[in-house]
Design a protein around this motif. Sequence first.
Motif: not given
Length: 957
Positions: A428, A362-364, A430
């Motif tokens: 980013g 879910n986060h990168k 998310h």
Amino acid sequence: MKKKLYAFVLFVSLALGALAPSGLVAAPDTEAEAEAEAKAAAAAAAAPRGSLAGVVLDDARHAIAGAVVYIRTLNLGAVSASDGSFSLRGIPEGTYEVCVNYVGYEQICRNFAIRKDETQHCEFLLHEGMAIGSVVVSGIVEGQRRALTLQRNNDGVSNIVAADQMSRFADANIGDAMKRIPGINVQYDQGEARFGQVRGTAPDLTSVTLNGNRLPSAEGDSRAAQLDLIPTDMIQTIEVNKVVTADMDGDAIGGSVNLVTKNSPYRQTLSANAGMGYNPISQRVTFNGSVSWGSRFFKDRLGVMAAVAYHNNPIGSDNIEATWKQDDDGKAYVDEFEIRQYYVHRERQSYSLSLDWKFNENHKIELRGMYNRRNDWENRYRLTYKDITPDGDGTATAYLRRQTKGGSPDNKFARLERQQTADIALLGEHNLGWLGVEWGFDYARATEDRPNERYIGLESDEDDPIRFEVDLSDGREPHFTPTDASRMELNTTNFIKLDELTESFSEIEENEYKAHVDLRARLFTGTFAGTLKAGYKYQHKEKSKFITFYDVEPADEESFIAAAMGAGNTFDATRGNFYAGDYTVGDFVSKQYLSRLDFGDASQFDLVRNPMEEAENYEGRETIHAAYLRYDQQLGSRLKLIAGLRLEHTQFDYTGNALHVDADEEHITSTPVSRRSDYDNWLPSVLLKYEPVDNLVLRASFTTTLARPKFRQLVPGDRVNLADEEYTMGNPDLRNTISNNYDLMFEYYFRSIGLVSAGVYYKDISDFIVDAMIEDQTIGGTEFKELYKAVNAGDATLFGVELAFQRDLGFISPALKNFGIYTNYTYNRSKVTRLTDPIFAGRSADGIQLPGTPEHTVNASLYFENKRLTATLSYNYASSFLDNEEMGMTAFTDRYYDSVNYLDANVSVRATKYLALFAEVGNLLNQPLRYYQGTKERVRQAEYYGIRFSVGAKVRF
């Protein structure tokens, strides 16, 4: 405004009627299916949500980019990234069938149970489809497949070219690769494609972005990015968006060209290319090479992709140029003629690095950077026939100038132009449950430096002109034969005057700071799925041009002239096979002599600043605040509506110089002038995408886009030169060019990798900009020979048709299964509807085409590929068009970019599993860069580059 609204409503109504005559929901859906989907959607809306994430691989476990992963009952889908990864978010709790489609592969479907607040992990392994048969899927075919899949999944009208496809052609830079794309023409500089034109519009009407952010320009005048700065080896995908949505920058009348750098792969990869060639004009060897490597670490959390490319190309060109005028009887004659010999050495270095870190599904975050540098060393030898005066008996008189362009000894005795661009972005992504957030910060910089640029020019006696026999029977190659050939020789008897001795230092700099945030919320799922996007983008640009220019005056001019033409100080620039015609360039002061002159020695030289040249200096700042709303609405499983509105608020502040030079050049004043302004642009967009049956896509759209003026066109300050009788006006009041665009496109994707498409587009353009050059004007009671001014010339319309076809030829006969064709044709019909600026008060708009618009563009390639051999023959044609850099008050003075025909060929042999050998031949027809004045028979410029040859090897693990 009412007319535009009426046209928009009518267009959308016709499109809806044409696309879905039996209703908004596609015919293949039965009432039972629709009812079931509606119930499922209602139930899903109230259910808790989870996610599905994974990767798509082929039989060899290589990542597949561009595969479509979707849940049909929810109308929810995603496209796999370059490392094969995908993520479906906000899935209501329950069990769903998830399918994956990719051109040329069998569809695969699997069931997954989605649980609240959990991310389900999966892996899809795709297998070759039967439609491919025994065709080897590598190189060309694989590149086509990836590109077509991405193109099909886009919402707007677009064309995609993958890296594997680019390697099919003998294309060294991005500009050369772009000329293969439907609706695109390119303009050349020293035989290399530098600027791209999309759908019959000038380069300044198209934006070029790197990973979604506009590239700054390394030139001081134009906003157009220099495509020859970036080697094809550094780019993974070229995305040409001919219809932009509200979440994209609005300065894209022609379209938006997005260059996607290489991203980190699914598994470790290593590739390298190296090639050597030969240039017939420089008679020197060329070298090109590149290496790229990528891998993943820390349980696949960290991805790394690095690439480097180096090109070393000694090239050159043979050139003639002419300026035409009319006598009192309206007869055309050549007023000035030039023969030029160029020797150019271009060296490119390019580096890129991409890092990404996956905290979880879910986060990168991602860090991308690219740096490009091009060193351009140039020597030019120019013979000019000045003030050609016809005598009416087939002869004329003129005097001569012989000019050498050079630089300092540590810059190879040549003028060095060093252009550099750098871009670094932190991004980013998310997933916050029902809300998706993407953000980014970007810094970009472009510079051009020209240190120690030197010129020396020697002139014959203007009061004792040379007599020539004039032959204008072929206006493409005018000839002037001296009645006394000895007067052409470079010696102290013939060349008695130092016309120029100068040195300049030029610095151009552009810095851009960008930040953006995009929010995405899926409001509905199922048959009528809906997604709302909103975002904000900040862009701040600082641009400057600073020239320091010296006129160098020798202490003893007569002795200096004699020394310059002395033994060992001259160079014969004549080439035995001058491509531009039967011309002799002759002798010049050598580049070594010019470079070694010690201008810092006050006993020999006096350096005087030239305010007329330095008056072109300027500084500017631009700030753009952009906000948008975009709503995507499914109307059944096969029809999608995308509606959006974008606001761009622009502020600019430019400082230039007001120059005044009196008739005797004794009193020269230069005064800084500043100007600030701001304005708003509202840019609506409506797009429809309809798939009545599998593999058939219909698209319709209405969009409003803009193009901002070039930097130098906005700089305030008039430059009045009474000595030369020239007047150059600044115009900070220029308005943006605005276009209302209407598009219809039909696309059919073959199961066996291929496409046939047809589309029409119409652009209603207001306030297009040209650089006007008007002769013999009276301003404030003073007569000027030439007036230069950038103006909003008027309004125009552009109607276009695009046709494209690409496919292997196995459908004709099994014996042709290894052959393929890639071809497209674009027709543009442009018309200036009215000229609005008073400068054109004496000229009618009738018969004038929109500047920068070729009527016909053709790209055609025939290729062959099997397990061992790949071969391609490609052809490009573009018809002539009116140049927006120089439009006159009459048709006689208009300058046109002439039609072009390019033919390239290459062949590659797979020597081992990892090694391939290749040979390439470019510009087989020796196509020149050619301009003409008024008619094709009056040459304005003809520059020839010769045929390019290259051989080399490619390694890939």
